[in-house]
Design an enzyme around this catalytic site. Structure first.
Site, PDB file in Angstrom:
ATOM      1  N   LYS A  86       0.814  -1.221   0.000  1.00 42.11           N
ATOM      2  CA  LYS A  86       0.000   0.000   0.000  1.00 42.11           C
ATOM      3  C   LYS A  86       0.846   1.269   0.000  1.00 42.11           C
ATOM      4  O   LYS A  86       0.413   2.305  -0.491  1.00 42.11           O
ATOM      5  CB  LYS A  86      -0.960  -0.006   1.184  1.00 42.11           C
ATOM      6  CG  LYS A  86      -2.125  -0.970   0.957  1.00 42.11           C
ATOM      7  CD  LYS A  86      -3.267  -0.674   1.906  1.00 42.11           C
ATOM      8  CE  LYS A  86      -4.497  -1.462   1.527  1.00 42.11           C
ATOM      9  NZ  LYS A  86      -4.359  -2.898   1.875  1.00 42.11           N
ATOM     10  N   GLU A 108      -9.582   7.617   3.324  1.00 36.71           N
ATOM     11  CA  GLU A 108     -10.554   6.814   4.059  1.00 36.71           C
ATOM     12  C   GLU A 108      -9.899   5.467   4.306  1.00 36.71           C
ATOM     13  O   GLU A 108      -9.022   5.048   3.553  1.00 36.71           O
ATOM     14  CB  GLU A 108     -11.839   6.652   3.258  1.00 36.71           C
ATOM     15  CG  GLU A 108     -11.850   5.495   2.280  1.00 36.71           C
ATOM     16  CD  GLU A 108     -10.768   5.575   1.203  1.00 36.71           C
ATOM     17  OE1 GLU A 108     -10.148   4.534   0.937  1.00 36.71           O
ATOM     18  OE2 GLU A 108     -10.536   6.661   0.648  1.00 36.71           O
ATOM     19  N   SER A 376       1.639  -9.764  -0.927  1.00 39.82           N
ATOM     20  CA  SER A 376       1.349  -8.328  -0.901  1.00 39.82           C
ATOM     21  C   SER A 376       1.704  -7.672   0.428  1.00 39.82           C
ATOM     22  O   SER A 376       2.005  -6.490   0.490  1.00 39.82           O
ATOM     23  CB  SER A 376      -0.129  -8.090  -1.213  1.00 39.82           C
ATOM     24  OG  SER A 376      -0.953  -8.881  -0.376  1.00 39.82           O
TER      25      SER A 376
END
Ligand code: PLP
Length: 409
Positions: A86, A108, A376
């Site tokens: 991320k 968010e 990930s």
């Protein structure tokens, strides 16, 4: 790349009039920035000095031998600073915002992983950061709230609706409609109104580009299969990016099969009961109830527990370029244990879905083939879930003792 924001019939920019101008401006600035070598160097430098890129590509020989199948390689995004892919997107957008002269970032978050990556990038780049989070999620995801606040972000509770992610998205959009002149809305996955799907894919494509180079250095010009887990779809589309327009390799997306079939038991938009719809600014496949309302979803992994999927993934899935499989909670837990034992790696619960799909396809393909799986993120963050499942009584008694010790301090 989309055509005017569309991937076939999917994608687009279905937003209120007040959001048109900020989105158009963002698209223009994004294109200009990507054409500027100085901006690309800034991203590279951030990733070299802070993120710790390139992340390794591990030849997982023990796992391959244990399966008796294809050669498995693992791209370890879990070694990126803050623990997952991320940060690639958070850094790219935060650097773009800075270039555009914005002083403030809003985001968010549901499970909190995107909020943590955004708060970290903002701390590093000296930007103000407000993260909207449903009250219910704040309660459930306390560790990530703690990290965000430690990074200096303000976590703003959202008390409307179900007090979860979709309400947080609405709150962030409302903020942005009146604040965009000095504020960037840093969206967390390869979805939402254009230009976000193109932009997030671009910033995440570093995963795929690095992997391709690392494979080439090992003499592998073309792997047979690439596997990634799919929540909103950002790690998958970034990992697949260099191969999308080629006929090969097989691109395999693992989505949350949860507890099994039936609405409410999974987040299987492509392999379950996903329907075409327009939700929160884009057209794609969603899990919805009879009234067309986004339905509740379930997954053992917070990051895959989402009713929508990025429009490009939905498009490529229907076109047959990406294959999808549903991986159940228990299969993901098994894969977590398998890669820990065989390779000393702790997969994030999300990534373990990709790991489970990789095990199955490596077995089916057999020796001599190559399967590359994207880890990930790393699974330290999931200890409350994985330890409760795999180490039940001992873990619970530890938690109890810890909380008592805390009270005594
Ligand atoms: C958030 C998250 C995901 C799911 O998001 P995508 O946008 O589908 O990549 C997957 N893995 C990890 C580790 C995550 O934190």
């Amino acid at each position: 790349m989309s055509e005017n924001g569309f991937f076939g019939d999917y994608g687009g920019r279905f937003v209120a009039e007040v959001l048109r101008q900020p989105l158009e401006r963002l698209e223009m600035e994004f294109r200009k920035a990507m054409a500027d070598p100085a901006f690309r160097s800034e991203i590279e430098e951030f990733h070299r000095d802070y993120t710790g890129r390139p992340t390794p590509l591990l030849p997982a020989r023990n796992a391959s031998a244990a399966i008796g199948g294809a050669d498995i390689f693992i791209k370890i995004e879990g070694l990126a600073n803050t623990g997952a892919h991320k940060i690639n997107n958070a850094a790219g957008q935060a650097l773009l915002a800075k270039r555009m002269g914005k002083k403030r970032i809003i985001a968010e978050t549901g499970a909190g992983q995107h909020g943590v990556a955004t708060a970290a990038a903002c701390a590093r780049l000296g930007l103000d950061c407000v993260v909207y989070m449903g009250e219910e999620d704040i309660r459930r995801q306390h560790p990530n709230v703690y990290w965000m606040e430690l990074f200096g972000a303000e976590v703003r509770p959202v008390k409307s609706g179900s007090r979860t992610l979709k309400d947080a998205v609405n709150a962030a959009l409302r903020d942005w409609a009146s604040s965009w002149e000095d504020t960037h809305y840093l969206l967390g996955s390869a979805l939402g109104p254009a230009p976000f799907p193109d932009m997030v894919r671009e910033f995440q494509s570093i995963i795929g580009r690095e992997t391709k180079n690392q494979l080439a250095r090992l003499g592998i010009e073309e792997p047979d299969v690439m596997v990634a887990c799919v929540g909103g779809g950002s790690n998958a589309i970034g990992f697949f990016e260099p191969y999308i327009d080629a006929p090969k390799p097989i691109l395999l997306g693992a989505e949350a099969g949860g507890r099994g079939p039936g609405v409410g038991n999974n987040a299987a938009r492509m392999t379950g009961e996903g329907k075409v719809g327009v939700v929160q600014g884009y057209k794609s496949r969603f899990l919805t109830d009879e009234d067309g309302q986004v339905s509740l979803t379930h997954s053992i992994s917070a990051g895959l527990d989402y009713a929508g999927i990025g429009p490009q993934l939905a498009y490529l899935g229907e076109k047959g370029r990406i294959r999808f499989v549903g991986v159940r909670d228990d299969e993901a837990l098994d894969a977590l244990g398998f890669f820990a034992r065989e390779e000393g790696l702790i997969f994030a619960m999300e990534s373990a879905h990709a790991g489970a799909a990789a095990i199955v396809i490596a077995r089916d393909l057999g020796p001599g083939k190559t399967v590359v799986v994207n880890m990930s993120g790393r699974g330290d963050k999931d200890i409350f879930i994985s330890a409760a499942a795999l180490d039940g009584p001992a873990w619970r008694s530890f938690l109890k003792e810890e909380s008592e010790r805390g009270d005594a301090l």
